[in-house]
Design a protein around this motif. Structure first.
Motif, short mmCIF file in Angstrom:
data_model
loop_
_atom_site.label_atom_id
_atom_site.label_comp_id
_atom_site.label_asym_id
_atom_site.label_seq_id
_atom_site.Cartn_x
_atom_site.Cartn_y
_atom_site.Cartn_z
N CYS A 1 0.86 -1.18 0.00
CA CYS A 1 0.00 0.00 0.00
C CYS A 1 0.89 1.23 0.00
O CYS A 1 2.10 1.15 0.18
CB CYS A 1 -0.95 0.00 1.20
N TRP A 2 0.28 2.40 -0.15
CA TRP A 2 1.06 3.62 -0.32
C TRP A 2 1.86 3.96 0.93
O TRP A 2 3.01 4.39 0.84
CB TRP A 2 0.13 4.77 -0.71
N CYS A 3 1.26 3.79 2.09
CA CYS A 3 1.98 4.17 3.31
C CYS A 3 3.18 3.25 3.56
O CYS A 3 4.26 3.71 3.93
CB CYS A 3 1.04 4.19 4.52
N VAL A 4 3.03 1.94 3.33
CA VAL A 4 4.14 1.01 3.49
C VAL A 4 5.22 1.29 2.46
O VAL A 4 6.43 1.27 2.76
CB VAL A 4 3.66 -0.45 3.38
N ASN A 5 4.81 1.59 1.22
CA ASN A 5 5.79 1.91 0.17
C ASN A 5 6.58 3.17 0.52
O ASN A 5 7.80 3.22 0.33
CB ASN A 5 5.09 2.10 -1.17
N LYS A 6 5.90 4.20 1.02
CA LYS A 6 6.58 5.44 1.40
C LYS A 6 7.58 5.17 2.53
O LYS A 6 8.69 5.70 2.54
CB LYS A 6 5.57 6.49 1.83
N TYR A 7 7.17 4.34 3.48
CA TYR A 7 8.06 3.99 4.60
C TYR A 7 9.30 3.27 4.07
O TYR A 7 10.42 3.61 4.43
CB TYR A 7 7.30 3.12 5.60
N ASN A 8 9.09 2.27 3.21
CA ASN A 8 10.21 1.49 2.69
C ASN A 8 11.13 2.33 1.81
O ASN A 8 12.33 2.07 1.74
CB ASN A 8 9.70 0.28 1.91
N ASN A 9 10.57 3.32 1.13
CA ASN A 9 11.38 4.21 0.28
C ASN A 9 11.97 5.38 1.06
O ASN A 9 12.58 6.28 0.48
CB ASN A 9 10.52 4.76 -0.87
N ARG A 10 11.77 5.34 2.40
CA ARG A 10 12.28 6.38 3.30
C ARG A 10 11.76 7.77 2.95
O ARG A 10 12.45 8.78 3.12
CB ARG A 10 13.82 6.37 3.32
N GLY B 1 15.54 7.15 17.55
CA GLY B 1 16.81 7.54 16.96
C GLY B 1 16.82 7.17 15.49
O GLY B 1 15.91 7.51 14.74
N GLN B 2 17.84 6.43 15.08
CA GLN B 2 17.95 6.01 13.68
C GLN B 2 17.29 4.65 13.43
O GLN B 2 17.21 4.20 12.28
CB GLN B 2 19.43 5.95 13.27
N GLU B 3 16.80 4.01 14.49
CA GLU B 3 16.20 2.69 14.35
C GLU B 3 14.72 2.82 14.03
O GLU B 3 13.98 3.53 14.72
CB GLU B 3 16.40 1.89 15.63
N ARG B 4 14.27 2.12 12.99
CA ARG B 4 12.88 2.23 12.55
C ARG B 4 12.17 0.89 12.79
O ARG B 4 12.76 -0.17 12.68
CB ARG B 4 12.82 2.58 11.06
N PHE B 5 10.86 0.99 13.11
CA PHE B 5 10.10 -0.21 13.48
C PHE B 5 8.85 -0.43 12.64
O PHE B 5 8.42 -1.57 12.48
CB PHE B 5 9.70 -0.14 14.95
N GLY B 6 8.23 0.63 12.11
CA GLY B 6 6.98 0.46 11.37
C GLY B 6 6.20 1.76 11.30
O GLY B 6 6.77 2.85 11.38
N ILE B 7 4.87 1.65 11.19
CA ILE B 7 4.04 2.84 11.07
C ILE B 7 2.76 2.71 11.89
O ILE B 7 2.25 1.61 12.13
CB ILE B 7 3.66 3.12 9.59
N LEU B 8 2.26 3.86 12.31
CA LEU B 8 0.98 3.99 13.00
C LEU B 8 0.02 4.71 12.08
O LEU B 8 0.34 5.80 11.57
CB LEU B 8 1.17 4.78 14.30
#
Length: 372
Positions: A82-91, A130-137
């Motif tokens: 989906c768009w939100c997951v894609n945006k997250y993965n593309n930073r 910090g620099q560690e990423r976990f997901g999205i809300l």
């Protein structure tokens, strides 16, 4: 922002912080926080995706999803992009994003998959520490097409808290795993230094008794004691190996080969590919391999086994087989033994697949596949 609104926001953050600090179960903690957030903000729907380093998402918590997203055991939420997951993965998602049309909702409407309850958009916030990423809300409400700046700021503050809590939980779990390994090592040392030595002394004493006595009945008794002591020594050494596998530092396959040799099995090993295996996966494969080889020793009526191991950047495959007596097994029925059930449970706990093949007179084969 008014003073009253500021106090209210601080109160919300305080309540959520208390929830985040209460537990170490990720799913339970995030479910509780999501429900609290929706309650205090007046929003209706929300969900949290945890996203791994490969960009694969997992629905870890959700609240009041419309029927169109709940149908088929939430399959629409658990699969696909989906768009939100894609945006997250593309930073491209570095802070709270205002309204984002929901691709999953749009597809549900196009496919007439069920009621959407007026939900068309959602706000999206990355979870990080910090620099560690976990997901999205993601949060939304029926017919809501705009979030104010103060709403986004609150969501971002909550997301930072969630990210910090996820890092804390991760560190806590790592500490627990380290402590478990240390306890296993301590217990293995204690067993080796005490019980193992006592059994060895008992075996020597029984052997001396056989040589010293002239009475046949007493000789037989001492011989029986010696045999029991030797059998117990073998069981104890296997137990110590299970607690603290010597040689695992040289690799999983090397450790399993040594374990098979200790059991008195000759084992042929075939290894293809190379990859860095996560500690949890290596631990699971080690325990599964031990159980499979022990079963071969006890039940197969053969002393030969084969191990096939394949590693790649996406996961590992391991097969252990023998050409022994086998047993009748129907894949449609429940797995017959506790040991085999434990192997299956260990595999599935890591999102892997477990396959057992066996026929009377045709040997037994166990196939394990674990992604990472």
């Amino acid at each position: 922002m008014s003073v009253e609104a500021g106090y209210e926001e601080i109160g919300i953050l305080k309540e959520i912080a208390e929830l985040l600090n209460e537990g170490t179960d990720t799913k339970a903690v995030l479910s509780g926080v999501l429900k609290k957030l929706l309650h205090v903000t007046g929003l209706q729907t929300g969900w949290i995706f945890l996203i791994d380093e490969h960009g694969e998402h997992q629905l870890i918590a959700d609240a009041a999803l419309p029927p169109a997203l709940v149908n088929n055991q939430k399959q629409r939420m658990c699969q696909g992009k989906c768009w939100c997951v894609n945006k997250y993965n593309n930073r491209q998602l570095n802070k709270a994003s205002n309204i984002m049309e929901c691709k999953r909702i749009e597809e549900a409407i196009e496919e007439d998959a069920g009621e959407t309850c007026g939900l068309t958009h959602h706000a999206t916030v990355p979870l990080r520490a910090g620099q560690e990423r976990f997901g999205i809300l993601n949060v939304g409400a029926p017919n809501k097409t705009h979030f104010e700046k103060n709403e986004l700021a609150l969501l971002e503050a909550v997301a930072y808290q969630i990210g910090t809590a996820l890092k804390r939980i991760k560190l806590t779990q790592r500490e627990q795993e380290t402590a478990l390994v240390a306890e296993r090592n301590r217990l293995a040392r204690d067993l080796h230094d005490s019980v193992n030595q006592l059994l060895f002394s008992l075996s020597l004493t029984a052997r001396a008794g056989v040589e010293m006595t002239q009475t046949d009945e007493v000789k037989q008794t001492f011989s029986y004691i010696q045999d029991l002591a030797q059998e117990a020594l073998g069981e104890m050494r296997a137990l110590i190996w299970q607690l603290r596998p010597q040689g695992l530092e040289n690799g999983l396959v090397s450790a399993l080969r040594s374990y098979a040799n200790m059991l008195g099995l000759s084992i042929e090993t075939t290894v293809t590919g190379a990859a860095s295996i996560p500690g949890k996966v290596e631990e699971a494969l080690w325990r599964i391999g031990q159980e499979a080889l022990a079963n071969c020793k006890k039940h197969s009526q053969t002393t030969a086994a084969a191990l096939f191991f394949q590693a790649s950047k996406d996961g590992v495959k391991m097969t252990i087989k023998d050409s022994g007596c086998g047993f009748h097994y129907d894949e449609n029925l429940e797995i017959p033994s506790l040991g085999l059930k434990n192997m299956k449970a260990r595999t599935e706990a890591l999102n892997g697949t477990f396959q057992l093949k066996s026929k009377s007179g045709s040997g037994t084969e166990i196939n394990i596949q674990i992604p990472f």
